[in-house]
Design a protein around this motif. Sequence first.
Motif, PDB file in Angstrom:
ATOM      1  N   GLU A 454       0.838  -1.199   0.000  1.00 54.75           N
ATOM      2  CA  GLU A 454       0.000   0.000   0.000  1.00 54.75           C
ATOM      3  C   GLU A 454       0.873   1.249   0.000  1.00 54.75           C
ATOM      4  N   LYS A 457       2.081   1.546  -3.402  1.00 59.65           N
ATOM      5  CA  LYS A 457       0.992   1.964  -4.287  1.00 59.65           C
ATOM      6  C   LYS A 457       0.743   3.464  -4.139  1.00 59.65           C
ATOM      7  N   ASP A 462      -1.424   4.688  -9.949  1.00 59.58           N
ATOM      8  CA  ASP A 462      -2.006   3.689 -10.840  1.00 59.58           C
ATOM      9  C   ASP A 462      -0.956   2.859 -11.561  1.00 59.58           C
ATOM     10  N   ASP A 465      -0.053  -2.296  -9.506  1.00 55.46           N
ATOM     11  CA  ASP A 465      -1.188  -3.136  -9.118  1.00 55.46           C
ATOM     12  C   ASP A 465      -0.616  -4.431  -8.535  1.00 55.46           C
ATOM     13  N   TYR A 466      -1.355  -5.054  -7.632  1.00 56.42           N
ATOM     14  CA  TYR A 466      -0.833  -6.284  -7.034  1.00 56.42           C
ATOM     15  C   TYR A 466      -1.989  -7.208  -6.635  1.00 56.42           C
ATOM     16  N   SER A 467      -1.651  -8.491  -6.460  1.00 56.94           N
ATOM     17  CA  SER A 467      -2.618  -9.490  -5.948  1.00 56.94           C
ATOM     18  C   SER A 467      -1.857 -10.471  -5.067  1.00 56.94           C
ATOM     19  N   ARG A 504       2.628  -4.967 -12.489  1.00 59.43           N
ATOM     20  CA  ARG A 504       1.825  -5.730 -11.524  1.00 59.43           C
ATOM     21  C   ARG A 504       2.719  -6.741 -10.794  1.00 59.43           C
ATOM     22  N   ASP A 506       2.385 -10.256  -8.347  1.00 64.66           N
ATOM     23  CA  ASP A 506       1.497 -11.331  -7.888  1.00 64.66           C
ATOM     24  C   ASP A 506       2.259 -12.221  -6.914  1.00 64.66           C
TER      25      ASP A 506
END
Length: 599
Positions: A454, A457, A462, A465-467, A504, A506
């Motif tokens: 966070e 981020k 923008d 992005d992450y997961s 991104r 992951d």
Amino acid sequence: MLKNSIHRVSQAMDNVKIHNKLIILFICCVMIPIVTTNCALYYIVSKKAEVERITEMKNVQQRLKYNISTVFEAAESVANQFKKDKVLNDFLNTRYADNMEYYESYSALMRDNAFSYYYQSESVYKISLFTNNKTVTRSSSFYPLSDIVNEEWYLNAVAKNSNDCTLQVYFNNPIIKNPYEAWTNRKISIFTQLDSFGAIKKFLKVDISYTDLEQLVFNEKSVQDILIVDDGKILFDTRHGRLEGKPFEQFVPVDEHLLKEEETMKVLGDEWKIIIISERKHFFDNFIDNRALLCLTILINLIIPSTAIMLIGNSIKDRVRITESYIKKLKDGKYKRIDCYEGKDEIGSLISSYNLMVLRIQELVEVVLKGNAERQKLIISKKEAELQALQSQVNPHFMFNTLESIRMKSLLNGEEETATIIGTLALHMRRTIGWGDDFTTIGEEIEFLKGYLEIQKYRFGDRLDYSIHVQQVCEQYRIPKFSILTFVENACIHGIEKKSDGGRIDVIIMEEVDHLIIEIMDNGVGIKEEALNRINLLIKTASIEKVKEGNSIGIINSYLRLKMYYHEVVEFQIESKYNEGTEVYMVLPCNKDVLEGMG
């Protein structure tokens, strides 16, 4: 001369080890007597049993020969009586004007009982008369000659051109061509020609009951099998059960290891072979039949070796038993001298050596244990120093990078939100600075990781992005702190930051067959092949000294910590393609016991 020889042998035995003495004793007192007597007994008993078996087999042959001859003599007698029967011959020679005249003659023949009189032999299954006299109508015993003129057995019989009775053995096709053939497939018949009258031909066929003959053979079967062979064709074979519905097979010589007796007999000019085969009697079966001899052999084989072994054993068993009891105490760490008469043989030498060994062990135990304790302390101190060195590298590295990221973002944008993000950062700094326990659960590590992402981020906006996907069962597993964060940090700083349009990250964590699988992937700028090879080489040769050199500190640091904590049971890979992204793949043991010793 003899006395000197004995003395030299005795002196030589004094120099032979106990193990070899016992071997010599066993060979002389056990092996030689047992092998010699058993071989002799086996030969005598086996020969006797074999002679008895052969005698019984010959008796079976003689009984079969007599019974079969009796059957065929009776059947041949019936055939000869038919040949001499004038009433029957006149009946077949007469050409009848019509069916009524034939029926009257047939009724007269049956009334006089001349035909049924010859049917009294138990060996005769069926009597058939064939003629080319077309005025004789087909009935239960009279058939047109045309029914059989094309049969192979008929052609063979006619080819012999004999007025005497001949034997015909053949297999009838299962598809019945003629009604008189319907009773069985295998045929054994007596065939002969009756007196001819002009152009009228008359033939007699006496079918002998195959099943009755087969029963005679099976009645003689006990432990042996019986084969009867005619011109290479197996007529009867007790090895394969009842054969009346099966075609004849050619005889194949029996195995040579079987007992075999062969006898020939003449059957209406044919030569039949009666073959009796039997398994050779088993070794123990032979001994059971000779129990008295067996008991005597066992008695001799036991008394001689037992006496010798008892005398020699008594001279050594007490000291061996005492020595064994003291040796067993060594397992419990009890080192005591054996207090008994040692003797001057090998056992005495063994006891003396044992006592000397105990004294040496008692002297060395303290020195060895103290030395080991000191070395262990040094090893533990070294490990703790190495871990502390690794930890000291991780904390500043992470904090400084994070603070720099926030500072740069604040300077560039001048946003008021910086205060909020600094508050979040402060929580993470307290966790980082207060290292405390070296381990954390995956759930706690992921919460810390989310806070870090966070913050990043906030910096990238923008562009990042992450997961994060964590299998629920994995959340309670404990891992070294920052094991995942270090590689996510590298992905942000070296992967996403250098990419103008962002990217991104992951993170996937799952359990698979007692192993923990951790994957960190990004689609950043990647690593050039040369740099990737250098990093892999550093991982392969990783050490504390490499970390101190300052090359790829984060990766090497984390890899070394994992190796130490998991006792080097770690699989670690980095794969990357320039301008496409990077993937870090780790496989760690799920077994909690691996970490208990370190945690």
